[in-house]
Design a protein around this motif. Structure first.
Motif, short mmCIF file in Angstrom:
data_model
loop_
_atom_site.label_atom_id
_atom_site.label_comp_id
_atom_site.label_asym_id
_atom_site.label_seq_id
_atom_site.Cartn_x
_atom_site.Cartn_y
_atom_site.Cartn_z
N LEU A 20 -16.88 -30.59 -52.10
CA LEU A 20 -15.96 -29.74 -52.43
C LEU A 20 -14.99 -30.04 -53.53
O LEU A 20 -14.91 -31.05 -53.85
CB LEU A 20 -15.12 -29.40 -51.00
CG LEU A 20 -15.74 -28.68 -49.93
CD1 LEU A 20 -14.68 -28.86 -48.55
CD2 LEU A 20 -16.03 -27.32 -50.23
N HIS A 21 -14.63 -28.93 -54.10
CA HIS A 21 -13.91 -29.20 -55.58
C HIS A 21 -12.42 -28.35 -55.17
O HIS A 21 -12.35 -27.15 -55.38
CB HIS A 21 -14.68 -28.52 -56.79
CG HIS A 21 -15.97 -28.92 -56.78
ND1 HIS A 21 -17.15 -28.58 -56.24
CD2 HIS A 21 -16.31 -30.07 -57.60
CE1 HIS A 21 -18.06 -29.25 -56.56
NE2 HIS A 21 -17.65 -29.87 -57.53
N TRP A 22 -11.67 -29.30 -54.55
CA TRP A 22 -10.40 -28.59 -54.10
C TRP A 22 -9.55 -27.87 -55.05
O TRP A 22 -9.07 -26.88 -55.04
CB TRP A 22 -9.54 -29.32 -53.17
CG TRP A 22 -10.23 -30.08 -51.87
CD1 TRP A 22 -10.81 -31.25 -51.72
CD2 TRP A 22 -10.56 -29.25 -50.76
NE1 TRP A 22 -11.13 -31.35 -50.46
CE2 TRP A 22 -11.18 -29.98 -49.91
CE3 TRP A 22 -10.14 -28.04 -50.47
CZ2 TRP A 22 -11.54 -29.44 -48.53
CZ3 TRP A 22 -10.71 -27.55 -49.18
CH2 TRP A 22 -11.26 -28.23 -48.34
N GLU B 233 -18.02 -22.47 -55.10
CA GLU B 233 -18.38 -23.61 -54.19
C GLU B 233 -19.85 -23.35 -53.46
O GLU B 233 -20.69 -24.21 -53.46
CB GLU B 233 -17.48 -23.45 -53.16
CG GLU B 233 -16.00 -24.21 -53.67
CD GLU B 233 -16.03 -25.46 -53.78
OE1 GLU B 233 -17.22 -26.09 -53.92
OE2 GLU B 233 -14.83 -25.98 -53.80
N TRP C 194 -9.71 -24.21 -55.88
CA TRP C 194 -8.98 -23.24 -55.11
C TRP C 194 -7.55 -22.72 -55.78
O TRP C 194 -6.95 -21.83 -55.13
CB TRP C 194 -9.10 -23.65 -53.38
CG TRP C 194 -10.18 -23.56 -53.32
CD1 TRP C 194 -11.24 -24.64 -53.08
CD2 TRP C 194 -11.28 -22.39 -52.46
NE1 TRP C 194 -12.26 -24.01 -52.42
CE2 TRP C 194 -12.36 -22.96 -52.08
CE3 TRP C 194 -10.72 -21.16 -52.21
CZ2 TRP C 194 -13.44 -22.22 -51.45
CZ3 TRP C 194 -11.80 -20.54 -51.72
CH2 TRP C 194 -12.98 -20.81 -51.31
N ALA D 148 -13.69 -18.70 -56.30
CA ALA D 148 -13.76 -19.99 -55.86
C ALA D 148 -14.64 -20.22 -54.81
O ALA D 148 -15.58 -21.12 -54.61
CB ALA D 148 -12.40 -20.68 -55.68
#
Length: 842
Positions: free
Chosen positions: A800-802, A783, A805, A779
């Motif tokens: 951001l690609h939460w 990112e 995670w 992850a």
């Protein structure tokens, strides 16, 4: 010949080994992925570029204000291009006592080069691959309403009287420029002379449209450059239609990125499988050294074995790639209403070259261990050659992959940046992986409690197994992290590309432009449109002005050499004024107008300029531009630069003035709005109430753009399959390489009394912990890589690609845990003695 024979015999025996099968699968996947995506990308790009060319009528469009020479036309035909000649002009069209200004489009027998004209000739709308016959004209329905004419009536154009033989529903090359706002009349070229409209000083635009293969277009680039220098406007699909060119470029880059990701993952699998291959052949190499084999002979023998394996894998992979791209096209046949050209040989050659490069880059350094093996290893089994440094393997592999990246992207600086960034990321990832693995093992060890046969005990033993093999565990952690990151990047970019394309053309995208709205008509026009439409841009005033000087110097002399004679200098620009920043505009430098300073009469007027035009003209903040507006000169100082959303189908302006400076000049207004199908009757009301207002329906262009983006979207979704398969091959190769060690550990546990259930739990916990740690690092790497790729390659806003995670650690733990557990099932069922022998497998 003996080496060839011995290598073939050794390869036949090795095919029974799992690592050789993993190596074969990885190479075949690399070739299949690169050839399939190469074939598909090559054919799709050529097909979609050709379809996009329909919007401007050809692969090339030449435009000037005088007829094109016979010599030029002949040279283009000799290059393999099909030509169509057109003339565009504006003239009055009359019927009885009614007159209307119209846009005349004069076409020849070759029109249209692409697509079909949809026209109603009295029996419903037909799709025709030709224009009107001599003696007849096709007119736009709006012109028919304005002149109160129908099919069979006659109209007068200049000195010629022609019959209306059709009503135009859609043109395949409908222009979105403001020159097409007058209602259309299409006539045959043979009738132009009879109109007497071609006179000295007449304002006509002669267009030469060309269609042909990319090689034919490329062969005349030198001639086209000369024409540009002589003031001829030369357009192609990427330069003339930036919204289409951007979509095609992004699709190309995504497909190339997906292919590179599949190749990278296959390379990682090759490296993992080669390590096990070398470990198995150390004893064989030592025996051959006992019988007198030299280091050169050993290198030749094992290099030949891998070469035969690469040739076989390349053949299988190339066949899979050919079948795969044919299968993709068969699946997409009902979605792709365009004829794709046949595949060329270059993607096949690229696929085979890629496989060989992967084998040399990812497997070559590992084979050095076989070359340096000592004959004493036969007697002293613990005496192994010095292993190739992990950083040497990574360095060589990175250089090879960087070369492939340059080959695929064609951008050296981008490739160098990604390569250096990738090396730094791997070094950082190694340190973070060591720390993360230590923290995870400490956490599991502290949380595990009593009971020697419970789940917690199994997790603690699994963590200890990873800790005991710290170096090997870090290698697997790095491989799995890169795998998860590569697959995540492909998925993330796909999602963000689709989001960008969907946002580019939402359902309420304006499908009508209105121009020539007079100041006294503005309020009434706005009231009718607002009642029928929920989406309308602001009404922008338009003042026509020509750029004549830059910092006191003639504009033609002040701009860079390659922009001298540019179209923007030879025509009038649409200028506007506005108090606030328009919707879809973004300041990239400077500040917006200060009302106090803008109202001052002292000095040049503060103005805002589009950043692309400013770069082309060599203009920066503080530059003073002089415009000629109706014979009066006005100066403006550039105080801000803007980035525009050219793909929004809304009015955009290169230069914006503050209020209070242009109002005294003659001006009209422009707006864009969306009319749903059920409110199309509003067009008739607008035409009758405001006959001087020009309306342009761009629904046909919107449909073509949406269709094009839809096709690209479906292609993008399908390439994920090969990336997924390449990722699975990494898991398979890594777990296969560690199979003997895990079998040995299982045998020892069984000797000391562990049962099948406990061993199963221990191995499952070990794989799950490895997957969780790999997911966390994957992850982080995804990112960071997405940030660089978005900024440098796709021109997309980073974010951001939460969910990543959560998905990657959980998914990594589950996927590696399940796959590893299944692949080691046979090992757990083996007798302890059989498992212990695997360490000495030859």
């Amino acid at each position: 010949m003996k080496a060839v024979s011995l290598s073939l015999k050794g390869l036949r025996r090795d095919l029974r080994a799992a690592d050789v099968r993993a190596l074969f699968v990885a190479l075949a996947l690399a070739v299949a992925a690169s050839t399939m995506i190469g074939f598909f990308l090559d054919r799709l790009d050529r097909g979609l570029t050709r379809q996009a060319g329909q919007l401007m009528g050809g692969d090339l469009v030449l435009e000037q204000d005088e007829p094109f020479s016979t010599a030029l036309r002949e040279s283009l035909r000799e290059a393999g291009l099909t030509l169509s000649q057109q003339v565009d002009l504006v003239s009055m069209v009359s019927h009885a006592e009614a007159f209307q200004l119209a846009s005349l489009k004069v076409v020849d027998d070759a029109y249209p080069l692409y697509g079909q004209v949809r026209v109603d000739r009295g029996e419903g709308i037909e799709a025709l691959a030709h224009g009107p016959a001599p003696g007849g004209v096709w007119v736009a329905p709006r012109l028919a309403r304005l002149l109160d004419i129908g099919i069979g009536d006659t109209v007068r154009i200049g000195q010629a009287t022609l019959a209306v033989s059709g009503l135009i529903d859609r043109e395949p090359d409908q222009s979105a420029g403001f020159s097409a706002f007058s209602p259309r009349v299409m006539m045959h070229r043979d009738d132009l002379a009879g109109t007497d409209l071609v006179q000295p000083g007449s304002r006509l635009e002669y267009e030469l449209l060309a269609k042909g293969a990319p090689s034919a277009v490329a062969s005349v680039q030198g001639r086209l450059d000369t024409l540009r220098d002589n003031g001829v406007e030369v357009r192609d699909v990427r330069e003339d239609r930036p919204r289409l060119g951007g979509a095609l470029d992004r699709a190309q880059r995504y497909l190339s990125l997906a292919g590179l990701a599949a190749v990278l993952l296959a390379g990682v699998a090759v490296a993992m499988a080669t390590r096990r291959y070398v470990d198995r052949h150390l004893d064989t190499a030592a025996l051959l050294r006992c019988f007198g084999a030299s280091q050169r002979q050993l290198s030749t023998l094992f290099a030949l074995q891998l070469m035969w394996l690469a040739v076989a894998a390349s053949a299988v992979g190339a066949l899979l790639g050919l079948v795969g791209q044919a299968g993709l096209l068969a699946i997409l046949t009902r979605f792709l209403p365009l004829e794709l050209p046949p595949p060329g040989p270059l993607p096949l050659l690229m696929g085979v070259f890629t496989a060989l490069a992967i084998l040399v880059g990812f497997a070559g350094p590992m084979l050095l261990r076989l070359k340096r093996v000592s004959a004493l290893k036969v007697l002293r089994r613990e005496l192994d050659p010095v292993p190739a440094s992990g950083w040497v393997v990574i360095g060589v592999a990175s250089l090879v992959f960087g070369g492939l990246l340059w080959l695929y992207s064609g951008d050296f600086m981008l490739s160098l940046g990604l390569l250096v960034g990738g090396e730094l990321a791997l070094a950082l990832l190694w340190g973070l992986g060591h720390a993360l693995l230590s923290a995870l093992l400490w956490l599991v060890g502290g949380a595990a409690g009593g009971g020697r046969h419970g789940v917690r005990h199994a997790w603690r033993l699994g963590a200890r197994q990873l800790a005991r093999r710290r170096h090997a565990s870090l290698g697997q952690l790095l491989a799995f992290s890169v795998t998860f990151a590569a697959m995540a990047i492909i998925a993330l970019v796909r999602g963000d590309l689709l989001t960008a394309w969907e946002a580019q053309l939402p359902e309420d995208t304006p499908n009508y432009f209105a121009i020539n709205i007079q100041p006294g008509e503005r309020d009434g026009f706005r009231a009718i449109v607002d009642e029928a439409s929920d989406t309308r841009s602001d009404l922008y005033p338009i003042v026509r002005g020509r750029l004549v000087a830059i910092d006191g110097e003639s504009a033609d002399a002040a701009v860079p050499v390659d922009e001298q004679g540019a179209n923007v200098l030879s025509r009038e620009l649409n200028l506007t004024w506005r108090e606030t920043l328009p919707e879809g505009n973004r300041l990239v430098a400077g500040e917006w107008f200060d009302p106090a300073s803008a109202a001052s009469d002292a000095g040049p007027v503060p103005i805002s300029m589009e950043e692309g035009l400013a770069e082309r003209l060599g203009v920066s903040l503080g530059t003073v531009l002089s415009f000629d507006i109706g014979g009066e000169r006005i100066e403006g100082r550039v105080t801000s630069l803007r980035a525009l959303d050219w793909e929004s189908f809304r009015p955009n302006f290169f230069v914006i003035f503050p209020p209070g400076r242009l109002e005294t000049f003659s001006h009209s207004f422009i707006t864009a709005f969306h009319l749903p199908d059920e409110r199309q009757a509003t067009v008739g009301e607008l035409v009758s109430r405001f006959p001087g207002v020009s309306l342009l329906n761009v629904e046909a262009i919107l449909e073509q753009v949406r269709e094009l983006l839809g096709q690209v979207t479906r292609a993008v979704e399908l390439v994920l399959v090969f990336v997924l398969l390449a990722g699975i091959s990494v898991l398979y190769a890594a777990l296969t390489a560690s199979r003997p060690m895990r079998a040995h550990e299982s045998a020892l546990l069984r000797v000391f009394g562990a049962g099948d259930r406990l061993i199963s739990r221990i191995q499952g916990a070990e794989f799950a912990l490895l997957g969780i740690a790999s997911g966390v690092l994957g992850a982080l790497l995804a990112e960071a890589a997405a940030l660089g790729v978005y900024l440098l390659w796709f021109d997309l806003p980073p974010r951001l690609h939460w969910p990543l995670w959560v998905v990657l650690p959980v998914g990594g733990g589950v996927s590696i845990g399940v796959i590893g557990h299944l692949l080691t099932r046979r090992v757990r069922r083996q007798a302890p003695m059989e498992s212990l022998r695997l360490l000495g497998e030859t």
